[in-house]
Design an enzyme around this catalytic site. Structure first.
Site, mmCIF file in Angstrom:
data_model
loop_
_atom_site.group_PDB
_atom_site.id
_atom_site.type_symbol
_atom_site.label_atom_id
_atom_site.label_comp_id
_atom_site.label_asym_id
_atom_site.label_seq_id
_atom_site.Cartn_x
_atom_site.Cartn_y
_atom_site.Cartn_z
ATOM 1 N N ASN A 7 5.254 45.800 -25.257
ATOM 2 C CA ASN A 7 5.790 46.919 -24.483
ATOM 3 C C ASN A 7 5.056 46.910 -23.145
ATOM 4 O OD1 ASN A 7 6.031 49.498 -23.244
ATOM 5 N ND2 ASN A 7 6.652 50.406 -25.186
ATOM 6 N N GLU A 34 10.498 48.519 -22.958
ATOM 7 C CA GLU A 34 10.262 49.413 -21.814
ATOM 8 C C GLU A 34 10.175 48.635 -20.496
ATOM 9 O OE1 GLU A 34 8.600 53.556 -21.870
ATOM 10 O OE2 GLU A 34 7.163 52.555 -23.191
ATOM 11 N N ASP A 145 8.095 47.640 -30.404
ATOM 12 C CA ASP A 145 7.357 48.900 -30.421
ATOM 13 C C ASP A 145 8.080 49.804 -31.411
ATOM 14 O OD1 ASP A 145 6.245 51.374 -30.039
ATOM 15 O OD2 ASP A 145 6.615 51.459 -27.880
ATOM 16 N N ASN A 147 6.912 52.636 -32.724
ATOM 17 C CA ASN A 147 6.539 54.045 -32.640
ATOM 18 C C ASN A 147 6.279 54.646 -34.021
ATOM 19 O OD1 ASN A 147 6.186 55.115 -29.966
ATOM 20 N ND2 ASN A 147 8.332 54.642 -29.593
ATOM 21 N N ASP A 217 2.873 48.514 -32.667
ATOM 22 C CA ASP A 217 3.636 47.336 -32.254
ATOM 23 C C ASP A 217 3.541 46.315 -33.378
ATOM 24 O OD1 ASP A 217 4.144 47.859 -29.125
ATOM 25 O OD2 ASP A 217 2.158 48.613 -29.724
ATOM 26 N N ASP A 246 0.071 50.574 -21.449
ATOM 27 C CA ASP A 246 -0.720 51.250 -22.479
ATOM 28 C C ASP A 246 -0.633 50.513 -23.823
ATOM 29 O OD1 ASP A 246 1.957 51.984 -22.488
ATOM 30 O OD2 ASP A 246 1.613 54.082 -22.941
ATOM 31 N N HIS A 247 0.172 49.463 -23.888
ATOM 32 C CA HIS A 247 0.300 48.641 -25.095
ATOM 33 C C HIS A 247 -0.305 47.263 -24.867
ATOM 34 C CE1 HIS A 247 3.462 51.091 -27.278
ATOM 35 N NE2 HIS A 247 3.564 51.576 -26.055
#
Length: 255
Positions: A7, A34, A145, A147, A217, A246-247
């Protein structure tokens, strides 16, 4: 064969990171989430110069998925068949005999909200589709990802990230388990891993420096690919770079 999920949280911002990392890590296939780019702005020419062909589905500002591969992708599917959704969260393709499904799973906002209910419906549709894909493509990888942190050990603090919290709620984890029960395996857990190895850290509260992370992930492999898995992990290095996503990339290597 290295297959990776990342991501990138805006390919417009993170393209230099991706280019640098492609050289250093040399993956064969990369599933991005993303990208946050309309298709007309996707940097396929720049990525081709790095040796990767691209298939992608994007939209302005939000969502967006892509599969990069050294070998041309075939039989591309965008979106979940039969599930109406304007959000660009799903792309699938066949690369080198492997069927690859790239998912950017709905966040869900908070337990009990309309977005949470939508997430559960979305996951139900994914399960039905993946079941059909497995019947047609025994060599299947579902990654992205998700989530969802699968277990308590995939969170930095299980007391906070509990069965009533978004990303770790019972219903979300049950939905992930139903997907796994189709005959998929969490490649990361096929191998010994260091404790508290995560793939996402909030930008706030010095989340990465303090390792306040989650493993959301995932790289899920079919039963036929399980025996071919030789390693799996998470590459934290790009998260240390300036203006990072942030990943961090989650990867699996197949013999």
């Amino acid at each position: 064969m290295k297959i990776v999920s990342w991501n990138v949280n805006s390919l417009n911002v993170r393209l230099p990171h991706l280019q640098q990392w492609l050289v250093a890590f040399a993956p064969d296939v990369v599933a991005l989430q993303e990208t946050k780019l309309e298709d007309s702005r996707f940097p396929d020419t720049a990525l081709a110069e790095a040796g990767y062909r691209s298939v992608f589905a994007g939209q302005k500002t939000y969502n967006g998925v892509a599969i990069l591969s050294r070998e041309a992708a075939q039989d591309v599917q965008i979106g979940i068949p039969g599930f109406e959704d304007e959000q660009k969260r799903v792309i699938a393709a066949t690369v080198g005999g492997l069927r690859i499904i790239d998912l950017y799973v709905v966040n869900g906002q908070d337990v009990g909200t309309d977005k949470y209910a939508y997430k559960l419906r979305w996951l139900e549709a994914v399960q039905a589709w993946v079941q059909d894909e497995l019947a047609r493509h025994p060599d299947l990888i579902v990654l992205g990802d998700f989530n969802i942190a699968p277990e308590a050990r995939d969170t930095h603090d299980p007391a906070v990230w509990n069965d009533s919290h978004i990303l770790t709620s019972t219903a979300e984890r049950d939905a992930l388990q139903r997907l796994l029960s189709l005959g998929l395996h969490d490649a990361f857990r096929l191998f010994p891993q260091e404790e508290e190895l995560f793939s996402w850290w909030d930008y706030r509260q010095a989340g990465f420096r303090r390792n306040l992370g989650l493993r959301i992930d995932l790289t899920l492999v079919s039963e036929s690919l399980r025996a071919r898995c030789v390693a799996a992990g998470i590459d934290r290095e790009p998260r240390t770079w300036d203006r990072p996503s942030d990943h961090a990339p989650a990867w699996v290597e197949l013999a």
